[in-house]
Each structure stands twice: as C-alpha cells, then as structure tokens.
Design a protein around this motif. Structure first.
Motif, mmCIF file in Angstrom:
data_model
loop_
_atom_site.group_PDB
_atom_site.id
_atom_site.type_symbol
_atom_site.label_atom_id
_atom_site.label_comp_id
_atom_site.label_asym_id
_atom_site.label_seq_id
_atom_site.Cartn_x
_atom_site.Cartn_y
_atom_site.Cartn_z
ATOM 1 N N HIS A 184 0.844 -1.209 0.000
ATOM 2 C CA HIS A 184 0.000 0.000 0.000
ATOM 3 C C HIS A 184 0.871 1.248 0.000
ATOM 4 N N GLU B 163 -3.744 7.688 -9.554
ATOM 5 C CA GLU B 163 -5.114 7.184 -9.493
ATOM 6 C C GLU B 163 -5.267 6.270 -8.296
ATOM 7 N N PRO B 164 -5.926 6.764 -7.265
ATOM 8 C CA PRO B 164 -6.108 5.929 -6.072
ATOM 9 C C PRO B 164 -6.904 4.667 -6.402
ATOM 10 N N THR B 165 -6.519 3.551 -5.768
ATOM 11 C CA THR B 165 -7.295 2.320 -5.936
ATOM 12 C C THR B 165 -8.249 2.132 -4.752
ATOM 13 N N ILE B 166 -7.957 2.824 -3.653
ATOM 14 C CA ILE B 166 -8.857 2.797 -2.484
ATOM 15 C C ILE B 166 -9.069 4.243 -2.051
ATOM 16 N N THR B 167 -10.328 4.671 -1.972
ATOM 17 C CA THR B 167 -10.564 6.034 -1.505
ATOM 18 C C THR B 167 -11.233 5.997 -0.132
ATOM 19 N N THR C 47 0.281 -2.743 -6.092
ATOM 20 C CA THR C 47 0.303 -1.818 -4.947
ATOM 21 C C THR C 47 -1.015 -1.045 -4.887
ATOM 22 N N GLU C 48 -1.633 -1.048 -3.717
ATOM 23 C CA GLU C 48 -2.856 -0.249 -3.545
ATOM 24 C C GLU C 48 -2.462 1.198 -3.245
ATOM 25 N N GLN D 180 5.598 2.619 -6.605
ATOM 26 C CA GLN D 180 4.461 1.772 -6.974
ATOM 27 C C GLN D 180 4.924 0.530 -7.738
#
Ligand code: ZN
Length: 461
Positions: free
Chosen positions: A116, A187-191, A138-139, A134
């Motif tokens: 992460h 670009e976030p993968t988890i918001t 990777t999140e 990254q």
C-alpha cells in the motif's frame, strides 16, 4: 544537504528523458525519469537561499527508526515505511526531486513488496515518489477529495507556478515539461471517505483517518494502534505545535475551521505516543503531543470565535485583523500560519469577498484606476513626503499606500522605489522580530530583491 553531483551517465539519462518527455514505464524509463528530476532538483536547490521556506531543503536525507519495523526517511517531505510479514506500507512519498535519494536510502529497509501507498494529500511534496515506489498490485490509498484537489492543482498549474515564483524567485521560469514534476497522474485504488478506513496487513493494524480542514479537504492521517504512532502528513503543518495555515497567503481553496477542530479532536482522543509529520523531525511523548494538539485546537477555536463575535458586533475585517491576538496561554509559533491572516480567512470563509465596505467592490474598476490622477493632483513630492513621514513613524503599510499611488503614475520613480524598499525592509525586520512567518519573510525578500534589481538597472542605464 549533501550534494550528489550528477555523473556523465546521469546527465545522459536526464538529456534522454527530457528529449523523450520521459514517457514509458519500463525500468530504464523510470530510472531516467528519477535521474532527470534529481538533476533539475539539484539545480533549483543551488539557487535557493539557506533559510527559504524555513530551510526545508537543508534537511539531510537520512533514515530514522520510529518504532518496531517503522522507518522514516527525511527530506523536504518525509517518506515513511512500515514493514509487515506480508509486505511494506508507505505513508507519503516526499518531493519528486528527492525521490531517487529517498528510495536509495529507504528501500533497503523494506521487508517485502510495497502492498500500500497511503498519500496524506495531493500536494507535490507528498506524492512525488508514488510512481517510483508503486509496483504491480500496490494499492494507492487517498481521500475521496484527492481527485478534485489534484484536478484543480493541475488545471491551475501555470497560474500557481507564476504565483509561487513571485514568492520564490529562484524557481525556474517555466516548469520543466516532465510529468513527474507536475501534479496529477495518481489514481487511487482505495478512496477514504469521511468514514475512516481500517485494514490489516501481515498482522499489523492500519487505521487511515480522514482529517480534513488543514492543508486541503483531502487530508489523511495514519494511526498504528499497537505502537501508538500517528502520521499526520500536513494535517498539523510542518512544525509542532504551530498556529495552522487556516488559509495560505499563497492561495488554495477553502479550509474549514470547524472541520479542522473536529479533526484535532479526533487526533487528541487517540493519545498518540509518537507523532511523525511529513516535514521535520518526529515528536515523542504523549503529554507533549496531546498538549500541543489541544493548544492548536483551542487557538483555532479562540480565533474563530473572536472573528464571529466581531462580525456580529459590526466590526470590519481590518479592525479584527488588528485586534485579534492569541491569549498568552494559547500562544503558538506563527512561522507557518499567521493569526491576522486566519482572521481574514475565517471572515471570508463565512462572508466571502464582498464586505459591504464600498459598492465599488461590485465593479471591475479598482481604486488603482484613479491613482495616476491622484498623483498628479497631489504632486509626487508631496506624496513621497507623506510616505517618508509614515516610515519615520513606524507605519510602513501606510507608506506603501502613498507609494503605490506615486508608482502607478511613475513606475520608475527612484525616490518611490527607494522608500518602498525601506517599507518592505521594515516589514521583513518586524516579521523576523515577532511571529517570524516564513511566507511573509520570503515574500518581502522577493519584493526587496525585485526593487533592488530595478534600481540597479536604472543606475546602469
Ligand atoms: Zn507538505
């Protein structure tokens, strides 16, 4: 700061990268980008005065152990690494021009792949290394508001860069055309929403906290409950404890004071034992941390309430800027945020730009439009006399008002430029002797420098 001199190979990499626009995602392209921005960074840093912006660029890039399996590499912006049995988690990634050296120094401590990357907010000094750290899978964890903050910073980049150059004249005239130096592309993968986000990785609990209200609407902090370590990014600013930038003089969008107080209450309740901000050194000790957080909260509340009371009592924003001061028990350094600017910010947060002082504010005809005629009527020597009087009486801002009238009519009036420089110098000395606000000091220095260059050119002509 230890200077890494670019080798011939580095220079070649940099040149290749600049020519190609640093495109591509191969390992070689990544290394070329890293080296290219490092070279640009070194060139920029060589032009920077030692104490600019509080001297961030003089902080050595060194690894510090914050706790068990928790590391920080310092720099202009710090990068944090937390090891677990199932990979490593990063919190913030510093400024891109230092990414190469931070990666080189910190990555040997990583126990596994980067699972992460949590970014505290969208500012360049926190996201710079993301694309280099990254890996596949990777999140990227960011606040839900991150995309919007990144969008406006990107769309307004030319404006923001020119404005920043006014305060920091050592910045290059144009931003180099390297995507890595610019905002965006993340670009976030988890918001994370206003609800916090908790996850477990390799037996370690991670609590990602939504902490908006400080340096933007998209602030996140990270809490490690087992070790009681709190990472705040810029939620508390670069110094601790400090009076916050409720708004910055360098601009940026609305920051909400009451939302910030709620954020501080959330952090106080954690009772952290170690506080790692993304700038400067970490703080150890529950009492110091909770005491500092409480003082910041109470200071913001105090200033907020004083502004609201003053507005309701019919006072003007300028009256309140002059009147509102922190009581002794709430005193905090103002090197980053200044109380009188917070007063104005809170005022305008509630009442926006029209203050009902004068209806002329409703129209695109500023008072400066009549300055040249005023100067002619009064005569520039009379105005310079008034400015000199104000300077002698310790009223540099009044002096500046007179001088701006003269300079509107005669931009090259050397007497006016000289007095204007004296007024800036007085304001700089005052800032140094009192609150020491870095933005004010840097801006005054830049104005003095610009006037000196103008006067030198006049002498040469
Ligand atoms: Zn920052």
């Amino acid at each position: 700061m230890e200077q890494v001199k670019p080798t011939f190979i580095t220079a070649l990499f940099a040149a290749a990268c600049l020519l190609s626009g640093c495109s591509g995602d191969s390992d070689i392209a990544r290394k070329a980008k890293l080296k290219a921005v490092e070279v640009i960074g070194e060139a920029a840093q060589e032009r920077m005065p030692d104490d600019v912006a509080g001297g961030f660029h003089k902080i050595p890039i060194e690894v510090v152990e914050l706790g068990k399996d928790v590391y920080q590499v310092m720099g202009i912006g710090n990068t944090h690494l937390i090891n677990t049995s199932a990979g490593s988690v990063l919190f913030d990634t510093g400024l891109v021009i230092q990414a190469a050296e931070q990666i080189e120094k910190l990555s040997p401590y990583a126990s596994g792949p980067i699972s992460h990357i949590i970014v505290s907010h969208s500012h360049a000094d926190h996201i710079g290394g993301v694309q280099f750290w990254q890996q596949e899978g990777t999140e990227i964890v960011a606040h839900r508001q991150f995309a919007e903050e990144q969008r406006y910073l990107m769309e307004l980049e030319p404006y923001l860069h020119q404005r920043n150059r006014t305060v920091f004249p050592w910045l290059p005239e144009k931003l180099p055309n390297i995507p890595m130096l610019k905002y965006g592309g993340i670009e976030p993968t988890i918001t994370v929403d206003y609800k916090d986000y908790q996850f477990e990785q390799g037996g370690v609990a991670f609590h990602v906290l939504s902490t908006p209200g400080a340096e933007g609407a998209d602030n996140l902090s990270l809490w490690l409950p087992e070790q009681k370590i709190l990472f705040t990014g810029d939620t508390l600013g670069p110094n601790f404890p400090q009076f916050p930038n409720v708004f910055t003089m360098r601009g940026e969008k609305v920051r909400k004071p009451i939302e910030y107080i709620a954020t501080l209450n959330k952090l106080i309740a954690l009772e952290p034992e170690i506080l790692a901000m993304s700038h400067h050194e970490h703080i150890i000790g529950k009492d110091a941390i909770v005491g500092g957080l409480t003082r910041i909260r109470d200071a913001v509340q105090y200033v907020h309430d004083a502004v609201v009371d003053g507005m309701n009592a019919g006072k003007t924003v300028h009256q309140l800027m002059a009147e509102v001061a922190l009581p002794e028990h709430l005193e905090l350094t103002q090197v980053h945020g200044k109380v009188s600017w917070a007063v104005r910010s809170i005022w305008e947060y509630y009442a926006t730009w029209f203050h009902f002082d004068t209806p002329t504010d409703l129209y695109p005809v500023p008072v400066q439009d009549v300055y040249a005629e005023l100067a002619e009527l009064a005569g520039s020597s009379a105005l310079l006399g008034k400015a000199g009087e104000a300077l002698d009486n310790g009223q540099p801002v009044r002096a500046l008002h007179f001088l701006e009238i003269v300079l509107e009519a005669e931009p090259d009036n050397s007497g006016a430029l000289l007095q204007q420089t004296r007024a800036y110098e007085t304001l700089l000395e005052r800032a140094q002797a009192t609150h020491g606000n870095n933005y004010e000091k840097d801006y005054m220095r830049a104005l003095i420098q610009a006037n000196q260059a103008k006067m030198a050119a006049q002498k040469g002509a």
